[in-house]
Design a protein around this motif. Structure first.
Motif, PDB file in Angstrom:
ATOM      1  N   ASP A  99      -7.061 -26.894  12.425  1.00 47.06           N
ATOM      2  CA  ASP A  99      -6.859 -26.746  13.866  1.00 47.06           C
ATOM      3  C   ASP A  99      -7.435 -25.445  14.409  1.00 47.06           C
ATOM      4  OD1 ASP A  99      -5.514 -29.187  14.005  1.00 47.06           O
ATOM      5  OD2 ASP A  99      -3.603 -28.251  13.465  1.00 47.06           O
ATOM      6  N   THR A 100      -8.401 -24.889  13.715  1.00 53.25           N
ATOM      7  CA  THR A 100      -9.074 -23.676  14.176  1.00 53.25           C
ATOM      8  C   THR A 100     -10.508 -23.993  14.564  1.00 53.25           C
ATOM      9  OG1 THR A 100     -10.005 -23.001  12.034  1.00 53.25           O
ATOM     10  CG2 THR A 100      -7.704 -22.401  12.476  1.00 53.25           C
ATOM     11  N   GLU A 101     -11.157 -23.021  15.146  1.00 50.80           N
ATOM     12  CA  GLU A 101     -12.563 -23.165  15.509  1.00 50.80           C
ATOM     13  C   GLU A 101     -13.500 -22.630  14.431  1.00 50.80           C
ATOM     14  OE1 GLU A 101     -13.351 -21.719  19.542  1.00 50.80           O
ATOM     15  OE2 GLU A 101     -11.193 -21.853  19.940  1.00 50.80           O
ATOM     16  N   PHE A 102     -12.951 -22.279  13.275  1.00 53.26           N
ATOM     17  CA  PHE A 102     -13.783 -21.709  12.224  1.00 53.26           C
ATOM     18  C   PHE A 102     -14.748 -22.734  11.647  1.00 53.26           C
ATOM     19  CE2 PHE A 102     -10.192 -18.648  11.797  1.00 53.26           C
ATOM     20  CZ  PHE A 102     -10.929 -17.508  12.052  1.00 53.26           C
ATOM     21  N   LEU A 103     -15.946 -22.274  11.370  1.00 56.40           N
ATOM     22  CA  LEU A 103     -16.933 -23.033  10.614  1.00 56.40           C
ATOM     23  C   LEU A 103     -17.203 -22.269   9.331  1.00 56.40           C
ATOM     24  CD1 LEU A 103     -19.500 -23.864  13.448  1.00 56.40           C
ATOM     25  CD2 LEU A 103     -17.738 -25.369  12.525  1.00 56.40           C
ATOM     26  N   SER A 104     -17.238 -22.975   8.216  1.00 56.33           N
ATOM     27  CA  SER A 104     -17.507 -22.303   6.947  1.00 56.33           C
ATOM     28  C   SER A 104     -19.001 -22.056   6.798  1.00 56.33           C
ATOM     29  CB  SER A 104     -17.002 -23.134   5.772  1.00 56.33           C
ATOM     30  OG  SER A 104     -17.739 -24.323   5.663  1.00 56.33           O
ATOM     31  N   VAL A 105     -19.326 -21.007   6.063  1.00 56.07           N
ATOM     32  CA  VAL A 105     -20.716 -20.669   5.748  1.00 56.07           C
ATOM     33  C   VAL A 105     -20.911 -20.959   4.264  1.00 56.07           C
ATOM     34  CG1 VAL A 105     -22.476 -18.875   5.745  1.00 56.07           C
ATOM     35  CG2 VAL A 105     -20.692 -18.866   7.504  1.00 56.07           C
TER      36      VAL A 105
END
Length: 226
Positions: A99-105
């Motif tokens: 439920d976050t806006e994080f995108l993994s790298v």
């Protein structure tokens, strides 16, 4: 864009069986390249595996949560497409970021000792809530918060604290300038050690960085199933 690099440590009680398998070999690791949650809640994951293929797959077949998998050859590793239904702390770990806006790298790098490293791009104000949702007893360490500059992030480079200190000092004193304006002796003075010791730290750190870059720069998986 804000970049966060986080290190996690999974104790044996909550460690995936294939993560625990990495303890059996020197330098074995897996790199999670991409994943997708399917409509039926199955997790589809693509890994690059640096470990003996037959031994790894024999162990994989014994993991009840793995429903099916395919493999493709690589240069000094192999690629694994796995379909799995997780549960318990590992499922809650993944859900912490849903439920976050994080995108993994990518890559997300799994190493021996239950270590997991990856980078995230997203709003820092969501980081505390996401990390607080990571279930106990998984350990969390924030290694870096800063601006994302693009390019390759070598999440899996395994440097010691002194090696990191040496290369950071090298950048400060001009050791990595072109043309070079600082010397190994300058690095040694900056980190308070002998020149021979500073030189060893620099060489080992540089070798690890080069190896990780070249490992990540291999060709993409070929469309061959095993």
């Amino acid at each position: 864009m804000r970049y966060v690099r986080v290190n996690f440590t999974f104790p044996p009680s909550v460690r995936h069986p294939m993560h625990g398998f990495l303890d059996e070999g020197d330098g074995w690791r897996t790199e999670l390249l991409t994943w997708r949650r399917l409509p039926d809640e199955t997790l589809a994951t693509l890994f690059r595996v640096v470990a003996p293929r037959d031994t790894y797959l024999d162990r994989l077949r014994s993991v009840d949560s793995i429903e099916r998998f395919e493999t493709a050859p690589g240069d000094d590793a192999f690629y694994l497409l796995a379909y799995e239904r997780l549960g318990g702390p590992l499922e809650r770990f993944l859900r912490a970021f849903d439920d976050t806006e994080f995108l993994s790298v990518p890559p997300i790098v799994y190493r021996s000792g239950g270590r997991l490293s990856f980078g995230l791009i997203g709003p820092p104000d969501q980081l505390r809530d996401a990390l607080s949702a990571v279930p106990d007893p998984i350990g969390v360490e924030i290694e870096r918060i800063g601006s994302y500059g693009g390019g390759r992030r070598l999440a899996g480079v395994d440097l010691t604290g002194r090696q990191r200190e040496a290369i950071r000092a090298g950048r400060r004193v001009g050791y990595y300038d072109v043309p070079r304006t600082g010397s190994v002796a300058d690095v040694a003075e900056a980190i308070n050690c002998a020149s021979s010791t500073a030189g060893a730290h620099l060489r080992k750190a540089e070798a690890a960085l080069v190896d990780a870059f070249l490992d990540g720069d291999r060709s993409r998986p070929r469309h061959e199933s095993g």
